[in-house]
Design a protein around this motif. Sequence first.
Motif, PDB file in Angstrom:
ATOM      1  N   ASN A 184      18.139  25.331  33.246  1.00 50.12           N
ATOM      2  CA  ASN A 184      18.941  26.294  34.012  1.00 50.12           C
ATOM      3  C   ASN A 184      18.251  26.653  35.334  1.00 50.12           C
ATOM      4  OD1 ASN A 184      20.901  26.345  32.009  1.00 50.12           O
ATOM      5  ND2 ASN A 184      19.939  28.098  30.966  1.00 50.12           N
ATOM      6  N   ILE A 185      17.764  25.602  36.007  1.00 52.07           N
ATOM      7  CA  ILE A 185      17.044  25.822  37.262  1.00 52.07           C
ATOM      8  C   ILE A 185      17.974  26.418  38.327  1.00 52.07           C
ATOM      9  CG2 ILE A 185      15.622  24.709  39.025  1.00 52.07           C
ATOM     10  CD1 ILE A 185      14.417  24.717  36.254  1.00 52.07           C
ATOM     11  N   GLU A 186      19.293  26.156  38.197  1.00 51.08           N
ATOM     12  CA  GLU A 186      20.234  26.676  39.189  1.00 51.08           C
ATOM     13  C   GLU A 186      20.250  28.197  39.230  1.00 51.08           C
ATOM     14  OE1 GLU A 186      20.965  24.672  36.779  1.00 51.08           O
ATOM     15  OE2 GLU A 186      21.317  22.707  37.722  1.00 51.08           O
ATOM     16  N   VAL A 187      19.851  28.812  38.094  1.00 51.96           N
ATOM     17  CA  VAL A 187      19.829  30.278  38.032  1.00 51.96           C
ATOM     18  C   VAL A 187      18.373  30.704  37.839  1.00 51.96           C
ATOM     19  CG1 VAL A 187      20.757  32.331  36.890  1.00 51.96           C
ATOM     20  CG2 VAL A 187      22.100  30.214  36.942  1.00 51.96           C
ATOM     21  N   PRO A 188      17.615  30.915  38.906  1.00 51.48           N
ATOM     22  CA  PRO A 188      16.192  31.257  38.788  1.00 51.48           C
ATOM     23  C   PRO A 188      15.996  32.570  38.028  1.00 51.48           C
ATOM     24  CG  PRO A 188      16.747  30.626  41.025  1.00 51.48           C
ATOM     25  CD  PRO A 188      18.047  30.802  40.305  1.00 51.48           C
ATOM     26  N   GLN A 189      14.976  32.555  37.173  1.00 52.27           N
ATOM     27  CA  GLN A 189      14.641  33.748  36.408  1.00 52.27           C
ATOM     28  C   GLN A 189      13.133  33.974  36.492  1.00 52.27           C
ATOM     29  OE1 GLN A 189      16.544  34.119  32.463  1.00 52.27           O
ATOM     30  NE2 GLN A 189      17.552  32.173  32.886  1.00 52.27           N
ATOM     31  N   GLN A 190      12.709  35.198  36.301  1.00 52.44           N
ATOM     32  CA  GLN A 190      11.305  35.566  36.314  1.00 52.44           C
ATOM     33  C   GLN A 190      10.981  36.380  35.060  1.00 52.44           C
ATOM     34  OE1 GLN A 190       8.973  34.668  38.511  1.00 52.44           O
ATOM     35  NE2 GLN A 190      10.432  33.488  39.760  1.00 52.44           N
ATOM     36  N   VAL A 191       9.775  36.190  34.541  1.00 49.09           N
ATOM     37  CA  VAL A 191       9.291  36.984  33.413  1.00 49.09           C
ATOM     38  C   VAL A 191       8.660  38.247  33.974  1.00 49.09           C
ATOM     39  CG1 VAL A 191       7.762  37.063  31.407  1.00 49.09           C
ATOM     40  CG2 VAL A 191       8.879  34.914  32.047  1.00 49.09           C
ATOM     41  N   THR A 192       9.090  39.387  33.475  1.00 44.95           N
ATOM     42  CA  THR A 192       8.576  40.673  33.955  1.00 44.95           C
ATOM     43  C   THR A 192       7.699  41.328  32.889  1.00 44.95           C
ATOM     44  OG1 THR A 192      10.447  41.949  33.095  1.00 44.95           O
ATOM     45  CG2 THR A 192      10.697  40.951  35.280  1.00 44.95           C
ATOM     46  N   ALA A 193       7.058  42.423  33.279  1.00 48.46           N
ATOM     47  CA  ALA A 193       6.183  43.148  32.346  1.00 48.46           C
ATOM     48  C   ALA A 193       6.961  43.779  31.203  1.00 48.46           C
ATOM     49  CB  ALA A 193       5.395  44.216  33.100  1.00 48.46           C
ATOM     50  N   ASP A 194       8.260  43.936  31.366  1.00 46.57           N
ATOM     51  CA  ASP A 194       9.072  44.543  30.307  1.00 46.57           C
ATOM     52  C   ASP A 194       9.548  43.515  29.273  1.00 46.57           C
ATOM     53  OD1 ASP A 194       8.872  47.029  31.517  1.00 46.57           O
ATOM     54  OD2 ASP A 194      10.610  46.620  32.830  1.00 46.57           O
ATOM     55  N   ASP A 195       9.327  42.225  29.551  1.00 48.83           N
ATOM     56  CA  ASP A 195       9.823  41.169  28.658  1.00 48.83           C
ATOM     57  C   ASP A 195       8.833  40.893  27.528  1.00 48.83           C
ATOM     58  OD1 ASP A 195      12.137  40.780  30.144  1.00 48.83           O
ATOM     59  OD2 ASP A 195      11.162  39.333  31.480  1.00 48.83           O
ATOM     60  N   THR A 196       9.387  40.603  26.365  1.00 49.46           N
ATOM     61  CA  THR A 196       8.608  40.108  25.223  1.00 49.46           C
ATOM     62  C   THR A 196       9.242  38.798  24.787  1.00 49.46           C
ATOM     63  OG1 THR A 196       7.995  42.339  24.497  1.00 49.46           O
ATOM     64  CG2 THR A 196       7.813  40.553  22.878  1.00 49.46           C
ATOM     65  N   LEU A 197       8.492  37.710  24.924  1.00 55.16           N
ATOM     66  CA  LEU A 197       9.007  36.381  24.612  1.00 55.16           C
ATOM     67  C   LEU A 197       8.230  35.788  23.446  1.00 55.16           C
ATOM     68  CD1 LEU A 197       9.271  34.931  28.236  1.00 55.16           C
ATOM     69  CD2 LEU A 197      11.080  36.020  26.898  1.00 55.16           C
ATOM     70  N   THR A 198       8.924  35.028  22.622  1.00 50.67           N
ATOM     71  CA  THR A 198       8.280  34.314  21.516  1.00 50.67           C
ATOM     72  C   THR A 198       8.310  32.825  21.834  1.00 50.67           C
ATOM     73  OG1 THR A 198       8.961  36.000  19.913  1.00 50.67           O
ATOM     74  CG2 THR A 198       8.318  33.850  19.041  1.00 50.67           C
ATOM     75  N   PHE A 199       7.138  32.307  22.216  1.00 49.73           N
ATOM     76  CA  PHE A 199       7.008  30.877  22.501  1.00 49.73           C
ATOM     77  C   PHE A 199       6.630  30.133  21.227  1.00 49.73           C
ATOM     78  CE2 PHE A 199       6.282  32.854  26.617  1.00 49.73           C
ATOM     79  CZ  PHE A 199       6.982  32.026  27.487  1.00 49.73           C
ATOM     80  N   SER A 200       7.191  28.949  21.039  1.00 48.79           N
ATOM     81  CA  SER A 200       6.857  28.159  19.852  1.00 48.79           C
ATOM     82  C   SER A 200       7.058  26.677  20.148  1.00 48.79           C
ATOM     83  CB  SER A 200       7.712  28.586  18.657  1.00 48.79           C
ATOM     84  OG  SER A 200       9.084  28.355  18.916  1.00 48.79           O
ATOM     85  N   ARG A 201       6.414  25.831  19.346  1.00 49.50           N
ATOM     86  CA  ARG A 201       6.548  24.385  19.436  1.00 49.50           C
ATOM     87  C   ARG A 201       5.808  23.776  18.249  1.00 49.50           C
ATOM     88  NH1 ARG A 201       7.467  21.319  24.258  1.00 49.50           N
ATOM     89  NH2 ARG A 201       8.682  19.489  23.608  1.00 49.50           N
ATOM     90  N   ASN A 202       6.261  22.617  17.797  1.00 47.45           N
ATOM     91  CA  ASN A 202       5.655  21.939  16.659  1.00 47.45           C
ATOM     92  C   ASN A 202       5.133  20.568  17.081  1.00 47.45           C
ATOM     93  OD1 ASN A 202       6.723  24.125  15.194  1.00 47.45           O
ATOM     94  ND2 ASN A 202       8.601  22.990  14.760  1.00 47.45           N
TER      95      ASN A 202
END
Length: 328
Positions: free
Chosen positions: A86-104
């Motif tokens: 979704n590069i067409e819609v740029p987004q930024q991670v802010t200090a208020d965000d909590t993200l769960t990253f995962s990969r196997n």
Amino acid sequence: MKKLIALFGILLLGFQFAQAQDEDIFGIDSKAKSKTRKSQSNIGNVVRNAMGNFSFEIFTGGAFHMNEMVFTSLSPSLYPISQFQNIEVPQQVTADDTLTFSRNNFAVPINAAVKINLFNTLTLGAGYGREFGQMDNLRSGDFEFQFQQQSYTLDRAFGSIGLVLYDANKRAKFLQWKYRAFDSNNIMMQSEKNQRIRQIYPWRFIAESEFGNVYMRKNFDPLINTDNQSFFNIALRVEKEFSEYTKFFVKTGAEFRNYNYQTEIPEEFQTIGQNLFFAQFGLSISLPSTKRCKVPGCGVVMKHLHGGVEYRGSSIFHQQNRRVGQWY
């Protein structure tokens, strides 16, 4: 009457001579005692008995690892987080965000260990191993937490403890309990019980756990802190005995460890939890407590006695006291 007494005396002498021959053929004692010696000297006997409790093993296999990082930071711009879709819609991670990253991904371990058997109930051990694995970039929605490289190599120093759940000794006790309802005068059932107990049972089931530290040799990112990275695992181990001294085993279980991704200024860290689910196989060889027989002219291939000392006539890769069908 005198002729009868003389004939009886001749028969008695002949019986004693035959019995003496039966007891010592090439120096072999036919009557094995319940506690046979392993050496002529007392110190050698103690050392030999202790040696039989030690074993060496090597094992390898594969592991599927699941990685997860719950990300929250006051300065998310310090971390290599980028938007990979979704590069067409740029987004930024802010200090208020909590993200769960995962990969196997997958890893291949190679381990070697030494173990001691305690009363056929517990096993204690120590070992060292190396693990070769892949660590893909972690993802959360449209975002990706990037590492500098995808592969890693680490060393594992570990101790282990195991509890024997079931083996030939416990099977014999179970059969004794199972046939307790039958009268001791019931010859058929008592014979069946004894025959089943005498059968060779080559399997052993062990609940095992390893614990120790990992040391990165080839890190997937230089900001991963490799100091005091501990781990532990739990596994079920199944052994098949090829001989008294050689066993093949497989074990499956789960391993748990963490990595810390640490920034320099300001100092922050994010914890990456890694859970591995593994299946391994290996070979275990015990030190022989009984010396190989070198008496000239003695061709006995089973365990036997010379002068009250026990010897073996076969290599450690063969059954010592073989049954019908086990000679080839």
